[in-house]
Design a protein around this motif. Structure first.
Motif, PDB file in Angstrom:
ATOM      1  N   THR A 188       0.841  -1.193   0.000  1.00 27.01           N
ATOM      2  CA  THR A 188       0.000   0.000   0.000  1.00 27.01           C
ATOM      3  C   THR A 188       0.878   1.246   0.000  1.00 27.01           C
ATOM      4  OG1 THR A 188      -1.754  -1.142   1.201  1.00 27.01           O
ATOM      5  CG2 THR A 188      -1.783   1.276   1.231  1.00 27.01           C
ATOM      6  N   GLU A 189       0.664   2.107  -0.978  1.00 27.27           N
ATOM      7  CA  GLU A 189       1.393   3.363  -1.061  1.00 27.27           C
ATOM      8  C   GLU A 189       0.454   4.512  -0.723  1.00 27.27           C
ATOM      9  OE1 GLU A 189       3.232   3.811  -4.836  1.00 27.27           O
ATOM     10  OE2 GLU A 189       4.620   2.137  -4.553  1.00 27.27           O
ATOM     11  N   HIS A 190       0.949   5.445   0.082  1.00 24.77           N
ATOM     12  CA  HIS A 190       0.164   6.594   0.501  1.00 24.77           C
ATOM     13  C   HIS A 190       0.425   7.749  -0.473  1.00 24.77           C
ATOM     14  CE1 HIS A 190      -0.700   4.655   4.423  1.00 24.77           C
ATOM     15  NE2 HIS A 190       0.506   4.134   4.257  1.00 24.77           N
ATOM     16  N   THR A 191      -0.628   8.215  -1.117  1.00 23.41           N
ATOM     17  CA  THR A 191      -0.492   9.245  -2.145  1.00 23.41           C
ATOM     18  C   THR A 191      -1.702  10.191  -2.072  1.00 23.41           C
ATOM     19  OG1 THR A 191      -0.202   9.622  -4.522  1.00 23.41           O
ATOM     20  CG2 THR A 191      -1.581   7.766  -3.870  1.00 23.41           C
ATOM     21  N   THR A 192      -1.915  10.995  -3.099  1.00 23.62           N
ATOM     22  CA  THR A 192      -3.055  11.924  -3.167  1.00 23.62           C
ATOM     23  C   THR A 192      -3.691  11.832  -4.550  1.00 23.62           C
ATOM     24  OG1 THR A 192      -1.592  13.737  -3.866  1.00 23.62           O
ATOM     25  CG2 THR A 192      -2.046  13.536  -1.496  1.00 23.62           C
ATOM     26  N   GLU A 201      -3.096   3.563  -2.553  1.00 22.33           N
ATOM     27  CA  GLU A 201      -3.135   2.702  -3.742  1.00 22.33           C
ATOM     28  C   GLU A 201      -2.496   1.367  -3.381  1.00 22.33           C
ATOM     29  OE1 GLU A 201      -1.186   4.823  -6.868  1.00 22.33           O
ATOM     30  OE2 GLU A 201      -2.960   6.039  -7.327  1.00 22.33           O
ATOM     31  N   HIS A 202      -3.161   0.275  -3.791  1.00 21.47           N
ATOM     32  CA  HIS A 202      -2.729  -1.073  -3.423  1.00 21.47           C
ATOM     33  C   HIS A 202      -2.193  -1.802  -4.657  1.00 21.47           C
ATOM     34  CE1 HIS A 202      -4.993  -0.088   0.164  1.00 21.47           C
ATOM     35  NE2 HIS A 202      -6.115   0.045  -0.561  1.00 21.47           N
ATOM     36  N   PHE A 203      -1.044  -2.503  -4.471  1.00 18.90           N
ATOM     37  CA  PHE A 203      -0.392  -3.222  -5.559  1.00 18.90           C
ATOM     38  C   PHE A 203      -0.048  -4.625  -5.094  1.00 18.90           C
ATOM     39  CE2 PHE A 203       0.493   1.270  -5.891  1.00 18.90           C
ATOM     40  CZ  PHE A 203       0.271   1.564  -7.223  1.00 18.90           C
ATOM     41  N   ASP A 204      -0.005  -5.549  -6.049  1.00 17.27           N
ATOM     42  CA  ASP A 204       0.432  -6.896  -5.717  1.00 17.27           C
ATOM     43  C   ASP A 204       1.960  -6.967  -5.785  1.00 17.27           C
ATOM     44  OD1 ASP A 204       1.063  -6.930  -8.402  1.00 17.27           O
ATOM     45  OD2 ASP A 204      -0.595  -8.241  -8.988  1.00 17.27           O
ATOM     46  N   THR A 205       2.503  -8.152  -5.574  1.00 15.96           N
ATOM     47  CA  THR A 205       3.957  -8.299  -5.534  1.00 15.96           C
ATOM     48  C   THR A 205       4.608  -8.056  -6.886  1.00 15.96           C
ATOM     49  OG1 THR A 205       3.655 -10.698  -5.855  1.00 15.96           O
ATOM     50  CG2 THR A 205       3.893  -9.896  -3.596  1.00 15.96           C
ATOM     51  N   SER A 206       3.833  -8.100  -7.964  1.00 21.63           N
ATOM     52  CA  SER A 206       4.376  -7.843  -9.302  1.00 21.63           C
ATOM     53  C   SER A 206       4.300  -6.374  -9.677  1.00 21.63           C
ATOM     54  CB  SER A 206       3.633  -8.684 -10.348  1.00 21.63           C
ATOM     55  OG  SER A 206       3.768 -10.060 -10.063  1.00 21.63           O
ATOM     56  N   GLY A 207       3.730  -5.559  -8.801  1.00 21.28           N
ATOM     57  CA  GLY A 207       3.620  -4.140  -9.087  1.00 21.28           C
ATOM     58  C   GLY A 207       2.348  -3.746  -9.793  1.00 21.28           C
ATOM     59  N   SER A 213      -7.918   2.999  -1.929  1.00 23.19           N
ATOM     60  CA  SER A 213      -8.800   3.355  -0.814  1.00 23.19           C
ATOM     61  C   SER A 213      -8.786   4.876  -0.656  1.00 23.19           C
ATOM     62  CB  SER A 213      -8.338   2.691   0.491  1.00 23.19           C
ATOM     63  OG  SER A 213      -8.322   1.275   0.356  1.00 23.19           O
ATOM     64  N   GLU A 214      -9.980   5.427  -0.430  1.00 22.70           N
ATOM     65  CA  GLU A 214     -10.110   6.873  -0.279  1.00 22.70           C
ATOM     66  C   GLU A 214     -10.716   7.193   1.079  1.00 22.70           C
ATOM     67  OE1 GLU A 214     -12.559   8.096  -3.467  1.00 22.70           O
ATOM     68  OE2 GLU A 214     -11.010   7.827  -5.014  1.00 22.70           O
ATOM     69  N   MET A 225     -13.102   4.577   5.420  1.00 25.79           N
ATOM     70  CA  MET A 225     -12.220   4.381   4.278  1.00 25.79           C
ATOM     71  C   MET A 225     -12.998   3.579   3.235  1.00 25.79           C
ATOM     72  SD  MET A 225      -9.064   4.934   3.121  1.00 25.79           S
ATOM     73  CE  MET A 225      -7.978   5.091   4.536  1.00 25.79           C
ATOM     74  N   VAL A 226     -13.131   4.146   2.032  1.00 21.57           N
ATOM     75  CA  VAL A 226     -13.874   3.509   0.947  1.00 21.57           C
ATOM     76  C   VAL A 226     -12.883   2.774   0.048  1.00 21.57           C
ATOM     77  CG1 VAL A 226     -15.415   3.875  -1.005  1.00 21.57           C
ATOM     78  CG2 VAL A 226     -15.640   5.297   1.050  1.00 21.57           C
ATOM     79  N   HIS A 227     -13.166   1.489  -0.220  1.00 20.86           N
ATOM     80  CA  HIS A 227     -12.262   0.661  -1.011  1.00 20.86           C
ATOM     81  C   HIS A 227     -12.852   0.399  -2.395  1.00 20.86           C
ATOM     82  CE1 HIS A 227     -10.167   0.029   2.761  1.00 20.86           C
ATOM     83  NE2 HIS A 227     -11.275  -0.500   3.309  1.00 20.86           N
ATOM     84  N   LYS A 228     -11.995   0.463  -3.404  1.00 24.88           N
ATOM     85  CA  LYS A 228     -12.391   0.192  -4.790  1.00 24.88           C
ATOM     86  C   LYS A 228     -11.389  -0.759  -5.409  1.00 24.88           C
ATOM     87  CE  LYS A 228     -14.357   4.854  -5.305  1.00 24.88           C
ATOM     88  NZ  LYS A 228     -14.319   6.116  -6.087  1.00 24.88           N
ATOM     89  N   ASP A 229     -11.861  -1.479  -6.447  1.00 25.52           N
ATOM     90  CA  ASP A 229     -10.952  -2.369  -7.158  1.00 25.52           C
ATOM     91  C   ASP A 229     -10.168  -1.584  -8.210  1.00 25.52           C
ATOM     92  OD1 ASP A 229     -12.732  -1.922  -9.211  1.00 25.52           O
ATOM     93  OD2 ASP A 229     -13.675  -3.901  -9.057  1.00 25.52           O
TER      94      ASP A 229
END
Length: 305
Positions: A188-192, A201-207, A213-214, A225-229
Motif C-alpha cells: 500500500t502506497e500513501h499518495t493523493t 493505492e494497493h499493488f500486488d507483488t508484481s507491481g 482506498s479513499e 475508508m472507501v475501497h475500490k478495485d
C-alpha cells in the motif's frame, strides 16, 4: 755564608680541619641521604598502595640527585630548559587542537617549574627539585593522554555498537513476520488524488495495481475508508471502532455491508508497531507493517499468514 740580619723563611703551616665549602657539601649530602632513607622506608611501608608509590617515586629521584651531587647529572637536568624552550616555540607555531590544548600547557607548566626553581642557590638541589617537578608534570600529562584515549575509544566503541544494533534491528524489520508463512501479498502506497486529497493505492507483488482506498465520511460525519478495485468499482469500507475494553480497531465490510474482518494495532516482540488482520471469525489472516521503499517513501506492506 749567611747574610747579616736575615733569617731562613719558615714553611706554611699544614691545613687543619675542613673548609666551609666541604662542610656545606656534607650537610647537603647528609640531609639528602636522610630524605632518601625516609622516603624508601615510607614507600616500603605502603607497598600495597600504588598511589603512595606514585607520589614517593618522583620525590625519591629528586632526593637521590641531591644526595649524589654529581656535576654531570645536575648539568644535564638543568640543560633541559633549552629543549623545553624549543618545544614551546614549535607548539606556539602550530594551530591544531593537540598543540593548543596539550602541548602548549605542558611546555608552559615545565618552564614555570624551571622559573620557580631558578632562585635555589645550590645547583644540585635545584636540579633535584626540577627533576621531581618534571616527573610530576609528565605523569599528569600522561594520565590526561590516557584518559583522552580511553574516552575516544569508548565513544568509538559506543558508535560501533549502536550501528551494529541498528543494523540488526533494520535487518530484522525487513524480515517478514515469523509467526506464519511470511508471504507478502499487498503493498500500500500513501499518495493523493488530482485534487490533493490523501488516498491509498494497493499493488500486488508484481507491481500491478489491484485497488485503492479513499478517505471519506458517512452521513453522520464519522470517518471511514472507501475501497475500490482496479477498475474503480466499490468493493467495501473500513470504519474505526473500539472493542469491549475501549481498545481501537478497524472493522471491514464488503460491498453489501457484511463484516468480513477487523484490524487491530499491536507491537511485535521488539516493540515495533504493526497491524494484525483477522477474518470474520477472528482468525488471524495477516499483518501490516510500515516500511520504506528504495526512495525512502513510507508504505504499508501486508504479509499473509
Amino acid at each position: 755564608m749567611l747574610l747579616t740580619g736575615s733569617s731562613p723563611k719558615s714553611p706554611d703551616p699544614a691545613p687543619t680541619g675542613i673548609t666551609q665549602t666541604e662542610r656545606r657539601e656534607w650537610i647537603y649530602r647528609g640531609t639528602a641521604g636522610l630524605a632518601v632513607a625516609l622516603l624508601v622506608s615510607f614507600g616500603y611501608l605502603h607497598t600495597s598502595d600504588v598511589r603512595i608509590l606514585l607520589l614517593v617515586a618522583p620525590l625519591l629521584i629528586g632526593a637521590c640527585v641531591e644526595a649524589m651531587r654529581l656535576q654531570v647529572v645536575s648539568e644535564k637536568i638543568n640543560a633541559i630548559e633549552r629543549w623545553l624552550n624549543q618545544g614551546a616555540t614549535r607548539a606556539a607555531e602550530r594551530d591544531g587542537k593537540f598543540a593548543r590544548f596539550f602541548q602548549r600547557p605542558f611546555y608552559r607548566s615545565c618552564l614555570a617549574a624551571w622559573r620557580w626553581s631558578r632562585f635555589i642557590p645550590d645547583a644540585h638541589l635545584r636540579a633535584g627539585a626540577r627533576a621531581t617537578m618534571l616527573i610530576f608534570i609528565c605523569g599528569i600529562a600522561a594520565g590526561l593522554l590516557l584518559l583522552a584515549a580511553y574516552l575516544a575509544f569508548a565513544v568509538v566503541s559506543l558508535v560501533i555498537i549502536l550501528f551494529i544494533v541498528a543494523l540488526i534491528f533494520g535487518l530484522i524489520a525487513l524480515i517478514p513476520s515469523q509467526e506464519g508463512s511470511g508471504s507478502r501479498n499487498v503493498i500500500t502506497e500513501h499518495t493523493t488524488d488530482w485534487l490533493g486529497r490523501p488516498k491509498q493505492e494497493h499493488f500486488d507483488t508484481s507491481g500491478n495495481k489491484i485497488g485503492e482506498s479513499e478517505y471519506g465520511t458517512d452521513w453522520f460525519g464519522n470517518p471511514k475508508m472507501v475501497h475500490k478495485d482496479a477498475d474503480g468499482n466499490f468493493v467495501g469500507e473500513s470504519r474505526p471502532d473500539t472493542d469491549w475494553f475501549g481498545n481501537p480497531k478497524t472493522v471491514h465490510t464488503d460491498a453489501e455491508g457484511h463484516v468480513i474482518g477487523e484490524s487491530r494495532p499491536e507491537t511485535d516482540w521488539l516493540g515495533q508497531p504493526k497491524t494484525v488482520h483477522t477474518d470474520a471469525e477472528g482468525n488471524v489472516v495477516g499483518e501490516s507493517r510500515k516500511e520504506a521503499d528504495i526512495f525512502g517513501q513510507t508504505q504499508s506492506v501486508r504479509y499473509a499468514k
